[in-house]
Design a protein around this motif. Structure first.
Motif, mmCIF file in Angstrom:
data_model
loop_
_atom_site.group_PDB
_atom_site.id
_atom_site.type_symbol
_atom_site.label_atom_id
_atom_site.label_comp_id
_atom_site.label_asym_id
_atom_site.label_seq_id
_atom_site.Cartn_x
_atom_site.Cartn_y
_atom_site.Cartn_z
ATOM 1 N N LYS A 25 2.290 46.704 58.631
ATOM 2 C CA LYS A 25 2.781 45.526 59.377
ATOM 3 C C LYS A 25 2.393 45.627 60.853
ATOM 4 C CE LYS A 25 6.858 44.404 56.605
ATOM 5 N NZ LYS A 25 8.338 44.376 56.610
ATOM 6 N N HIS A 26 2.627 46.812 61.420
ATOM 7 C CA HIS A 26 2.298 46.997 62.842
ATOM 8 C C HIS A 26 0.793 46.931 63.078
ATOM 9 C CE1 HIS A 26 6.296 47.689 64.310
ATOM 10 N NE2 HIS A 26 6.536 48.579 63.346
ATOM 11 N N GLN A 27 0.021 47.475 62.130
ATOM 12 C CA GLN A 27 -1.443 47.408 62.246
ATOM 13 C C GLN A 27 -1.914 45.962 62.194
ATOM 14 O OE1 GLN A 27 -3.533 49.908 62.856
ATOM 15 N NE2 GLN A 27 -5.258 48.523 62.896
ATOM 16 N N GLN A 28 -1.332 45.163 61.307
ATOM 17 C CA GLN A 28 -1.715 43.748 61.181
ATOM 18 C C GLN A 28 -1.352 42.987 62.459
ATOM 19 O OE1 GLN A 28 0.007 41.730 57.837
ATOM 20 N NE2 GLN A 28 -1.129 39.855 58.202
ATOM 21 N N ARG A 29 -0.151 43.242 62.994
ATOM 22 C CA ARG A 29 0.256 42.583 64.241
ATOM 23 C C ARG A 29 -0.688 42.961 65.381
ATOM 24 N NH1 ARG A 29 6.450 44.068 64.009
ATOM 25 N NH2 ARG A 29 7.063 42.761 62.250
#
Length: 179
Positions: A25-29
């Motif tokens: 999730k953090h990588q996508q954001r």
């Protein structure tokens, strides 16, 4: 956005799966934010280039307007000088002729023929005076036109200064965003 509370895990696989999901999730954001940043930077560069082009056009136009303004001022000064010289000469001529007319009236009986010539001359002067007045009215109209044009040029100059301030402000904002 705060970090979610860490839940209790029943097994190591559950915890590993949870943290992997959080990492994804953090990588996508982060990727989305990077794409938005790149998009914004490109738009800022494009907008800055467009503003630079517009600024150059405004500066060129301003130079032309200033040149025209100076030329018109010189023309106005020349016309004023010519008008003043003509007016002074006409006034001088009228004064001389009035003096002649008074002298001729004193010797009216002896110089009747000369008086008729002076009356004709006086009529010519009145026509010249009317022509001078018409020239003056024409000059005033042209002068009013020049004054209106100068007011228009000053307005355009004010608009250009406002644009320059906007461009500088946008440049400063763009620099602030790039930092």
């Amino acid at each position: 956005m705060g970090e979610p509370k860490t839940p209790k895990f029943g097994s190591m696989e559950e915890e590993l799966s949870f943290w992997k999901e959080q990492s994804d999730k953090h990588q996508q954001r982060a990727e989305e934010a990077q794409e938005e940043l790149q998009e914004f930077q490109q738009m800022s560069r494009d907008y800055e280039a467009e503003l630079e082009t517009e600024l150059k056009q405004c500066e060129t136009r301003n130079g032309e307007l200033l040149s025209n303004n100076n030329r018109l001022r010189m023309e106005l000064e020349n016309i004023q000088e010519k008008y003043e010289a003509q007016h002074s000469e006409a006034f001088r001529q009228i004064s001389l002729l009035e003096g002649d007319l008074e002298e001729t009236t004193a010797v009216k009986d002896q110089l009747q023929k000369y008086i008729r010539e002076l009356e004709q001359s006086n009529d010519d002067l009145e026509r010249a005076k009317r022509a001078t007045i018409m020239s003056l009215e024409d000059f005033e109209q042209r002068m009013n036109h020049v004054i209106e044009r100068n007011a228009f040029l000053e307005s355009e100059l004010d608009e250009k200064e406002n644009l320059l301030e906007s461009v500088q402000r946008l440049k400063d904002e763009a620099r602030g965003l790039c930092v």
